[in-house]
Design a protein around this motif. Structure first.
Motif, PDB file in Angstrom:
ATOM      1  N   SER B 236       0.409  -1.704   0.147  1.00 55.90           N
ATOM      2  CA  SER B 236      -0.338  -0.023   0.157  1.00 55.90           C
ATOM      3  C   SER B 236       0.700   1.940  -0.123  1.00 55.90           C
ATOM      4  O   SER B 236       0.351   2.617  -0.475  1.00 55.90           O
ATOM      5  N   ALA B 239       1.811   1.945  -3.527  1.00 56.09           N
ATOM      6  CA  ALA B 239       0.119   2.304  -3.453  1.00 56.09           C
ATOM      7  C   ALA B 239      -0.212   4.033  -3.861  1.00 56.09           C
ATOM      8  O   ALA B 239       0.453   4.637  -3.999  1.00 56.09           O
ATOM      9  N   LYS B 242       2.865   5.641  -6.070  1.00 58.84           N
ATOM     10  CA  LYS B 242       1.914   5.991  -6.845  1.00 58.84           C
ATOM     11  C   LYS B 242       1.130   7.027  -7.294  1.00 58.84           C
ATOM     12  O   LYS B 242       1.084   7.588  -8.002  1.00 58.84           O
ATOM     13  N   LYS B 243       0.369   6.945  -6.576  1.00 60.47           N
ATOM     14  CA  LYS B 243      -0.740   7.624  -6.403  1.00 60.47           C
ATOM     15  C   LYS B 243      -0.154   9.103  -6.498  1.00 60.47           C
ATOM     16  O   LYS B 243      -1.246  10.163  -7.104  1.00 60.47           O
ATOM     17  N   ASP B 246       0.604   9.915 -10.042  1.00 57.61           N
ATOM     18  CA  ASP B 246      -0.236  10.292 -10.708  1.00 57.61           C
ATOM     19  C   ASP B 246      -0.822  11.950 -10.534  1.00 57.61           C
ATOM     20  O   ASP B 246      -1.169  12.457 -11.898  1.00 57.61           O
ATOM     21  N   VAL B 409       4.876  -0.352 -11.631  1.00 60.49           N
ATOM     22  CA  VAL B 409       3.916  -0.080 -11.142  1.00 60.49           C
ATOM     23  C   VAL B 409       3.730   1.473 -10.937  1.00 60.49           C
ATOM     24  O   VAL B 409       3.075   2.435 -12.643  1.00 60.49           O
ATOM     25  N   GLY B 412       2.545   2.144 -14.617  1.00 57.01           N
ATOM     26  CA  GLY B 412       1.187   1.894 -14.982  1.00 57.01           C
ATOM     27  C   GLY B 412       0.869   0.276 -15.617  1.00 57.01           C
ATOM     28  O   GLY B 412      -0.110  -0.302 -16.226  1.00 57.01           O
ATOM     29  N   LYS B 414       2.350  -2.625 -13.975  1.00 57.70           N
ATOM     30  CA  LYS B 414       1.117  -3.571 -12.923  1.00 57.70           C
ATOM     31  C   LYS B 414       1.003  -3.191 -12.204  1.00 57.70           C
ATOM     32  O   LYS B 414       1.084  -1.955 -11.601  1.00 57.70           O
ATOM     33  N   THR B 415      -0.099  -3.797 -11.479  1.00 59.27           N
ATOM     34  CA  THR B 415      -0.927  -3.299  -9.759  1.00 59.27           C
ATOM     35  C   THR B 415       0.532  -3.188  -8.810  1.00 59.27           C
ATOM     36  O   THR B 415       1.742  -3.739  -9.021  1.00 59.27           O
ATOM     37  N   PRO B 416       0.629  -2.235  -7.845  1.00 56.93           N
ATOM     38  CA  PRO B 416       1.478  -2.803  -6.784  1.00 56.93           C
ATOM     39  C   PRO B 416       1.951  -3.935  -6.263  1.00 56.93           C
ATOM     40  O   PRO B 416       2.744  -4.881  -5.842  1.00 56.93           O
ATOM     41  N   GLN B 417       0.324  -4.964  -5.921  1.00 59.05           N
ATOM     42  CA  GLN B 417       0.802  -6.153  -5.433  1.00 59.05           C
ATOM     43  C   GLN B 417       1.271  -7.078  -6.675  1.00 59.05           C
ATOM     44  O   GLN B 417       1.778  -7.786  -6.146  1.00 59.05           O
TER      45      GLN B 417
END
Lengths: 302, 442
Positions: B236, B239, B242-243, B246, B409, B412, B414-417
């Motif tokens: 997280s 994530a 990344k947020k 973005d 990540v 964009g 791959k997802t963070p997980q």
């Protein structure tokens, strides 16, 4: 006939073998120390798993190669390298051709134009790389601001294709001069009688270029294409290091840069050596190709 | 015949030089040793000063500091020199190279060296997280030198303008602040991603929040360690970064520009980076800056952070006299007075409690409060298995794989997980390779 003249030429010089051998020695010594010995060591290293200091060494056979062939990152690196070399090759040749054609037409100040076009060749690759990285840096680069201003979301730090474009631009800019000087020499060697005859028949400069100059340049172009491939495969390291460091997410991680990272940063000498061996085999193939096809077609008596 | 005579002459010349050199009085010639280091720029000047001070303090030994490029270049140069049997006596190697050096069989434990030469060093006095990182089986293997820890740098004016006294303690609150600063148009970017973000935002994040990064106490208890950070809130955290990126709350400086410049120029409001940035920021900065602890997750009791930086390794294969010189130099470095000088000159943390006490008793931290954050953060609470440090073989390689996946990540792709799962998978393969190579040696 030609063979006889050639043989005669060879016999005319160097009656004694000792002088030519003596003259060749420095070059051979350099080759021995900087190419053959390292190559054989790399070949050996490729079959071992070893601690970087060399105190613990395990023979692993073809494991290093097998691992590479199974590795997604290696495949990706290979793919990236192919895309990069092809695009870089096309761009470099096209720009060099346009510049060569243009400066062949120019009469006044031709020397100055030539000097300016040749300048990038004198700049160290790292400097060239940093220059381009800075110009197109999304946070502060003036050219990046320009792109943003016209509505392009340019960001080589995040978008792989942007990073690729940037590396191609930097690499081509650095190499255009090399192609340019060959092409310009080729154009100057086009017999003026042919061009004058065409001009009398009413052919414009563009038409003369495409129907007479370009076909006569073909051997040079082929030679340059091979040289550009070699450049893209082997000499691009410093530019990639300065512009993107192989990123983002391996988008510009060309094979030769990967060899460096795996060997000199990750200290995975076995894998790095195996990669070098693969690259070396590729270099041999390129050289063979050049000798078999290109050298035969290049006509030196224009 | 002619050739023979010439070689006889050469022999004569050579032996007479040797004889002359041998006949020189021993005291007039200090024992020379080389120290290869990675401190460029302003830090390089401090290193030169340190060596000069040591050489001037006695006349038996002379240390020469040689700048060999960045950390990667120094370890590479050392390896090449060692293989050619020409290794220098002393090398500065980054903390990620600890396991590589430890199991290389090419080095000598500093604690043994100094004890054998009769230097009375209070080994227990070394700051715990620093000594803990560089120890093996209770013994200090390499002399800690420039140790640092990441802290949170911030632009005071930006925070005040947005109505905040200072950055919040938790990630959740800090996020609100950074978004507010952005929305109010106070700065173009709330934060800038440091070049070594994996260290500050993933590794130290795990330590401070007491999250397992890998099994076997993060590698301290065995080579069969496995990464597990894909099962913790590191995911997280990725994530969150990344947020921020973005939403343009965080910027990546990228190549051709140092992230520090984006902070010191006042463009970005915060910067998660090493305390060693002090020397640079104090010199460059045009802004009113300050610094504080790294944030932690809401509801957590924060643990200590872990160190970065480098240490000094003593290489095998030197002459006894050279080891005398190295020991004398290392003992000099460990002295509280030398430490205090170094701390003031650079921003690195003091290595011993005595040095720290000295700095405090002289009121140094009263004048420079941000300089104390790293040491306070390093010594906060009792270290757990999750916060003692990270001992991984091929550590740089696993870190590079993690960076690669992190970039996936941000791009964009791959997802963070998914990315952290892949990073762990790649990292574990690299760990297994190291285990295979060093079986039974740890």
């Amino acid at each position: 006939m030609a063979a006889m003249i050639e043989a005669g030429l060879k016999r005319a010089h160097f009656k004694d073998v000792r002088l030519p051998v003596l003259l060749l020695l420095p070059q051979l010594a350099i080759l021995l120390f900087f190419f053959f010995i390292p190559s054989f060591r790399a070949l050996g290293q490729a079959f071992f798993l070893s601690d970087p200091f060399g105190n613990t060494v395990h023979f692993v056979g073809f494991d290093n190669f097998a691992q590479l062939l199974q590795s997604d990152t290696y495949h990706e690196s290979g793919r990236v390298t192919v895309v990069f070399t092809i695009l870089q090759n096309l761009l470099t040749l096209a720009v060099a051709l346009v510049l060569a054609f243009a400066s062949d037409r120019v009469i006044r100040g031709r020397g100055i134009y030539k000097a300016i076009i040749l300048l990038p060749y004198a700049i160290a690759p790292v400097i060239a790389g940093i220059l381009w990285a800075f110009l197109f840096n999304p946070a502060v680069g003036p050219l990046a601001q320009l792109l943003h201003a016209i509505g392009l979301a340019w960001d080589p730090n995040r978008v792989g294709s942007d990073a690729m474009i940037l590396v191609i631009l930097a690499a081509s800019w650095k190499h255009v001069c090399y192609d340019y000087i060959f092409l310009l020499a080729g154009l100057l060697a086009v017999p003026s009688s042919l061009l004058e005859a065409a001009a009398v028949d009413g052919a414009g400069p563009l038409r003369r270029f495409f129907t007479i100059g370009l076909p006569l340049l073909m051997p040079t172009m082929f030679f340059l294409a091979v040289m550009n491939f070699v450049y893209g495969f082997f000499e691009i390291f410093a530019i990639v290091d300065a512009v993107t460091q192989g990123g983002p997410a391996g988008a510009t991680n060309v094979l030769v840069f990967k060899v460096y990272v795996d060997g000199f940063i990750n200290l995975d000498l076995g894998s790095s050596a195996a990669q070098s061996v693969i690259l070396m085999v590729f270099a041999l193939l390129m050289t063979l190709l050049q000798f078999r096809y290109v050298e035969r077609r290049v006509s030196y008596d224009v | 015949m002619k050739i023979q005579r010439r070689s006889t002459l050469a022999m004569l010349a050579l032996s007479s030089t040797l004889w002359l050199a041998g006949a020189m009085p021993a005291a007039a010639q200090p024992v020379q040793v080389q120290w290869w280091h990675a401190m460029g720029g302003a830090l390089g000047e401090r290193v030169e000063e340190l060596v000069k001070n040591f050489n001037g303090s006695q006349n038996k030994y002379a240390v020469t500091a040689v700048y060999k490029g960045n950390y990667d270049e120094v370890i590479n140069g050392t390896i090449a020199a060692y293989r050619a049997k020409r290794a220098p006596a002393l090398v500065q190697i980054y903390e990620r190279g600890f396991m590589t050096m430890l199991l290389s069989d090419a080095t000598m434990p500093v604690q043994d060296l100094l004890d054998q030469r009769g230097y009375k060093i209070d080994w227990a006095d070394f700051v715990k997280p620093v000594a803990g990182f560089y120890s093996y089986k209770g013994k200090l293997m390499t002399m800690p030198f420039n140790s640092s820890s990441p802290i949170l740098w911030y632009n005071k004016a930006h925070f005040e303008k947005a109505g905040f006294a200072k950055p919040a303690e938790t990630w959740q609150e800090l996020e609100k602040q950074l978004y507010a600063i952005k929305q109010k148009g106070i700065s173009a970017c709330g934060s800038v991603l440091a070049g070594d973000y994996h260290w500050s935002l993933l590794e130290n994040y795990s330590a401070i929040n007491d999250l397992p990064y890998a099994t076997k106490a993060n590698g301290y208890q065995g080579l069969d360690t496995e990464f597990v950070y894909n099962k913790t809130s590191v995911v997280s955290q990725v994530a969150r970064i990344k947020k921020w990126i973005d939403d343009d709350v965080m910027q990546i400086a990228g190549q051709g520009l140092s992230p520090e410049q984006l902070f010191t120029s006042g463009k970005c409001s915060t910067y998660f980076a090493s305390t060693a940035a002090h020397s640079g920021i104090e010199r460059e900065s045009k802004i009113d800056w300050s610094a504080t602890y790294l944030p932690w997750e809401e509801g957590k009791q924060p643990k200590n952070s872990t160190i970065g930086g480098a240490s000094l390794w003593v290489m095998k294969g030197q002459k006894p006299a050279e080891y005398e010189a190295v020991a004398a130099f290392l003992a000099y470095i460990a002295k509280p007075e030398t430490q205090f000088w170094w701390v003031k000159a650079t921003g690195y943390v003091p290595l011993t409690n005595k040095a720290y006490e000295l700095a405090r008793s002289q009121g140094y931290y009263k004048e420079h409060p941000t300089r104390e954050i790293a040491i306070l953060q390093l010594t906060r609470g009792t270290p757990t298995a999750n916060s003692t440090g990270f001992h991984f073989g091929n550590f740089t390689q696993t870190m590079m794989a993690q960076r690669d996946e992190f970039q996936n990540v941000v791009a964009g792709k791959k997802t963070p997980q998914a990315a952290m799962d892949d990073a762990v998978k790649r990292g574990n393969e690299i760990l297994r390779q190291y285990e295979k190579l060093n079986k039974g040696r740890y």
